[in-house]
Design a protein around this motif. Structure first.
Motif, PDB file in Angstrom:
ATOM      1  N   UNK A   1      49.669 -35.242  41.798  1.00 47.49           N
ATOM      2  CA  UNK A   1      49.278 -34.157  40.892  1.00 47.49           C
ATOM      3  C   UNK A   1      49.433 -32.802  41.579  1.00 47.49           C
ATOM      4  N   UNK A   2      49.003 -32.736  42.816  1.00 56.45           N
ATOM      5  CA  UNK A   2      49.128 -31.468  43.564  1.00 56.45           C
ATOM      6  C   UNK A   2      50.586 -31.064  43.709  1.00 56.45           C
ATOM      7  N   UNK A   3      51.450 -32.037  43.985  1.00 58.32           N
ATOM      8  CA  UNK A   3      52.879 -31.745  44.117  1.00 58.32           C
ATOM      9  C   UNK A   3      53.470 -31.278  42.798  1.00 58.32           C
ATOM     10  N   UNK A   4      53.053 -31.897  41.693  1.00 56.30           N
ATOM     11  CA  UNK A   4      53.539 -31.494  40.370  1.00 56.30           C
ATOM     12  C   UNK A   4      53.031 -30.102  40.009  1.00 56.30           C
ATOM     13  N   UNK A   5      51.767 -29.840  40.279  1.00 55.23           N
ATOM     14  CA  UNK A   5      51.194 -28.525  39.976  1.00 55.23           C
ATOM     15  C   UNK A   5      51.885 -27.421  40.766  1.00 55.23           C
ATOM     16  N   UNK A   6      52.249 -27.722  42.002  1.00 53.29           N
ATOM     17  CA  UNK A   6      52.870 -26.721  42.867  1.00 53.29           C
ATOM     18  C   UNK A   6      54.371 -26.589  42.649  1.00 53.29           C
ATOM     19  N   UNK A   7      54.944 -27.458  41.803  1.00 51.84           N
ATOM     20  CA  UNK A   7      56.381 -27.413  41.573  1.00 51.84           C
ATOM     21  C   UNK A   7      57.186 -27.977  42.724  1.00 51.84           C
ATOM     22  N   UNK A   8      56.538 -28.788  43.583  1.00 51.35           N
ATOM     23  CA  UNK A   8      57.246 -29.383  44.713  1.00 51.35           C
ATOM     24  C   UNK A   8      58.200 -30.480  44.250  1.00 51.35           C
TER      25      UNK A   8
END
Length: 328
Positions: free
Chosen positions: A253-260
């Motif tokens: 989720x953090x990666x998706x939120x950050x656009x990673x």
């Protein structure tokens, strides 16, 4: 023991033909309201049943098995995965565990491919835009997605489902790569023109699409953790139709939120049936309610396999789908 006196407790509602056939063969206790068993209800069923027909919603722990009735001789899982059952504890108590492999393969692979197609082409976003009245007519730059032809797909888990995904991916012009606990035969690699990667890190860092198709085991818990997710390309997509526990959901989720990473297609979740609100808020994900094998054909064939496993066991024959702890 005559079959019609064998007490078979079924934990969830099954397709009607399956329940009818079981009722003809055994002394069956059905779950007519389809509510998942609580721990107390599960303990009670294990105390009374000769055969317990479980599903993935039944968390059959070592403690529950230890307290099960001495007459319980078989846990027949309605499903391919058995990560909800302490198979080792069952074996130590002389309880046979079976599952229903094979019949889910094509349907799960179909759903995997559907997500692989839908994510880069923004299909769900397009449907949402139409329903919201946002579509004002065709435009050269409206709803631009990405083609999958010529892209690289990395399949994690090259078992039955992984191979079925590879077959579909090749048909759509994807370049197939895979990582597996053991390398598959040269004949299978040649069939899909696939490339084997011994290093999962090296594979995922070079892929455009990652498809998770491995079983949930202690070895695959959070296999895609925070460090590994950071290896993915920013334009990469992740599709998971296996088990939610294989991916560290918070890190994803953090990666998706950050656009990673570009997006994710998830049919399974770490804390099912609860869905993380942060996931629901994301626009670059497709979320499905664990429906990868949800076809009439698959669920009926699963039930038929359960019946065959029970009949073979009661008749003193070799059980075709026995799960051995050393093979997990």
């Amino acid at each position: 023991m005559p079959r019609d006196t064998v007490k078979v407790v079924i934990s969830r509602k099954l397709p009607k033909p399956v329940e009818q056939r079981m009722s003809e063969l055994f002394d069956v206790e059905l779950n007519t309201n389809d509510e998942a068993f609580t721990e107390n209800r599960l303990a009670d069923a294990l105390e009374r049943a000769d055969v317990f027909v479980s599903t993935l919603t039944d968390n059959i722990t070592a403690e529950l098995i230890a307290n099960a009735g001495s007459q319980l001789k078989m846990i027949a899982q309605f499903g391919a995965g058995v990560d909800n059952i302490d198979v080792k504890a069952a074996a130590q108590k002389g309880i046979i565990v079976t599952n229903t492999p094979g019949v889910l393969t094509e349907d799960t692979a179909d759903m995997t491919m559907a997500l692989i197609l839908a994510l880069p082409r923004r299909m769900v976003q397009g449907v949402d835009a139409l329903r919201a009245g946002e579509f004002k007519g065709w435009s050269p730059t409206y709803m631009l997605g990405h083609r999958i032809f010529g892209k690289r797909i990395g399949i994690i888990g090259m078992g039955r489902i992984g191979q079925a995904v590879a077959r579909r991916a090749r048909a759509f012009g994807l370049e197939v790569h895979y990582h597996n606990r053991n390398r598959v035969s040269p004949a299978i690699e040649a069939q899909f023109a696939t490339t084997y990667w011994e290093s999962l890190d090296q594979m995922i860092s070079r892929m455009d699409i990652i498809s998770v198709n491995c079983p949930a085991t202690p070895a695959t818990y959070h296999l895609l953790h925070e460090r590994r997710l950071k290896l993915l390309k920013p334009h990469a997509y992740i599709v998971n139709t296996s088990r939610g526990e294989v991916i560290d959901e918070d890190a994803l989720i953090s990666a998706l939120e950050a656009g990673q990473i570009a997006g994710a297609g998830l049919d399974v979740f770490q804390n099912e049936p609860e869905i993380n609100p942060r996931l629901l808020a994301l626009k670059n994900v497709i979320l499905l309610p664990h429906m990868g094998s949800a076809t009439v054909e698959a669920r009926t064939e699963m039930g038929e396999k359960v019946i065959i496993n029970i009949k073979n066991f009661l008749d003193g024959h070799m059980v075709p789908d026995r799960v051995l702890p050393e093979l997990i």
